[in-house]
Write an enzyme that holds these catalytic residues in place. Structure first.
Site, PDB file in Angstrom:
ATOM      1  N   GLY A  84      -9.390  -3.139  -4.214  1.00 13.38           N
ATOM      2  CA  GLY A  84      -8.389  -2.610  -4.857  1.00 13.38           C
ATOM      3  C   GLY A  84      -7.039  -2.527  -3.863  1.00 13.38           C
TER       4      GLY A  84
ATOM      5  N   GLN B 223       0.261  -0.135   0.475  1.00 12.51           N
ATOM      6  CA  GLN B 223      -0.532  -0.370   1.643  1.00 12.51           C
ATOM      7  C   GLN B 223      -0.008  -1.626   2.186  1.00 12.51           C
ATOM      8  OE1 GLN B 223      -4.396  -0.121  -1.088  1.00 12.51           O
ATOM      9  NE2 GLN B 223      -5.094   0.491   1.346  1.00 12.51           N
TER      10      GLN B 223
ATOM     11  N   CYS C  64     -11.533   2.403   2.702  1.00 11.30           N
ATOM     12  CA  CYS C  64      -9.975   2.150   2.384  1.00 11.30           C
ATOM     13  C   CYS C  64      -9.496   1.302   3.518  1.00 11.30           C
ATOM     14  CB  CYS C  64      -9.320   3.400   2.550  1.00 11.30           C
ATOM     15  SG  CYS C  64      -7.537   3.097   2.089  1.00 11.30           S
ATOM     16  N   LEU C  65      -8.759   0.232   3.214  1.00  8.64           N
ATOM     17  CA  LEU C  65      -8.199  -0.894   3.962  1.00  8.64           C
ATOM     18  C   LEU C  65      -7.403  -0.128   4.849  1.00  8.64           C
ATOM     19  CD1 LEU C  65      -7.675  -3.739   1.348  1.00  8.64           C
ATOM     20  CD2 LEU C  65      -9.589  -3.620   3.022  1.00  8.64           C
TER      21      LEU C  65
ATOM     22  N   HIS D 191      -8.771   5.657  -6.876  1.00 11.73           N
ATOM     23  CA  HIS D 191      -8.393   5.587  -5.337  1.00 11.73           C
ATOM     24  C   HIS D 191      -7.189   5.083  -5.306  1.00 11.73           C
ATOM     25  CE1 HIS D 191      -9.701   4.406  -1.189  1.00 11.73           C
ATOM     26  NE2 HIS D 191      -8.612   3.853  -1.372  1.00 11.73           N
ATOM     27  N   GLU D 192      -6.698   4.004  -6.292  1.00 13.29           N
ATOM     28  CA  GLU D 192      -5.427   3.378  -6.039  1.00 13.29           C
ATOM     29  C   GLU D 192      -4.310   4.247  -6.477  1.00 13.29           C
ATOM     30  OE1 GLU D 192      -5.491   0.854  -4.159  1.00 13.29           O
ATOM     31  OE2 GLU D 192      -7.474   0.451  -4.201  1.00 13.29           O
TER      32      GLU D 192
ATOM     33  N   HIS E 130      -3.413   6.767  -3.856  1.00 12.52           N
ATOM     34  CA  HIS E 130      -2.559   6.097  -2.919  1.00 12.52           C
ATOM     35  C   HIS E 130      -1.207   6.249  -3.571  1.00 12.52           C
ATOM     36  CE1 HIS E 130      -4.572   3.968   0.460  1.00 12.52           C
ATOM     37  NE2 HIS E 130      -5.634   3.708  -0.607  1.00 12.52           N
TER      38      HIS E 130
END
Ligand SMILES: [Zn+2]
Length: 165
Positions: free
Chosen positions: A52, A57, A100-101, A142-143, A146
């Protein structure tokens, strides 16, 4: 590491990641620009081996995310959701490991709803509603976190450092 991805390594970038995204205004973009945005986000997500990616991000302030998860037929289904909103949250929860990236090198167990219903718009600007459960529901939550300026580390009970970073 993918250079396009904003991480918490720099204070200024963390501050950006912790800002709430602004609504995506379809009328301000051509269809070509929207398609290119989705293609770009999908490419970066793949390059980073992520499941994702939200627009903030990669340094963009608007409310869009992409995600990919296995479907019932054994393939992978790709999603790009604009202005997502959680409509319903199931009562049962699951605790599972997450990373997480934007938070490289850290992992933690996060408790999330097992089932949610998300509404939003697809890249054509058409209203969509997705019932998600299990892994997909986790990625969506999760997204959407963000896009609300929240990171999984805020919710994780315990954090682990991975050795690769
Ligand atoms: Zn993330």
């Amino acid at each position: 590491m993918i250079p396009e991805i904003v991480t918490i390594a720099k204070k200024k970038d963390e501050k950006f990641l912790r800002k709430k995204a602004v609504p995506f205004e379809f009328k301000n973009f051509t269809q070509k620009e929207i398609n290119e945005l989705v293609t770009r986000m999908r490419r970066i997500m793949h390059e980073a081996n992520g499941v994702g990616l939200s627009a903030n991000q990669i340094g963009l302030e608007f409310a869009v995310f992409v995600a990919e998860a296995p479907d019932a037929q054994g393939g992978m289904k790709f999603y790009a959701v604009f202005n997502p909103k959680i409509e319903k949250v199931g009562k049962s929860t699951i605790t599972f490991e997450e990373g997480c990236l934007s938070v490289p090198g850290q992992w933690g167990e996060v408790t999330r709803a097992e089932q949610i219903v998300v509404s939003g718009y697809n890249k054509m600007g058409k209203k969509v509603k997705v019932k998600a459960w299990g892994f997909l529901a986790r990625v969506f939550q999760h997204e959407i976190d963000h896009l609300n300026g929240k990171l999984f580390v805020d919710k994780a009970k315990k954090l682990y450092a991975s050795e690769q970073s």
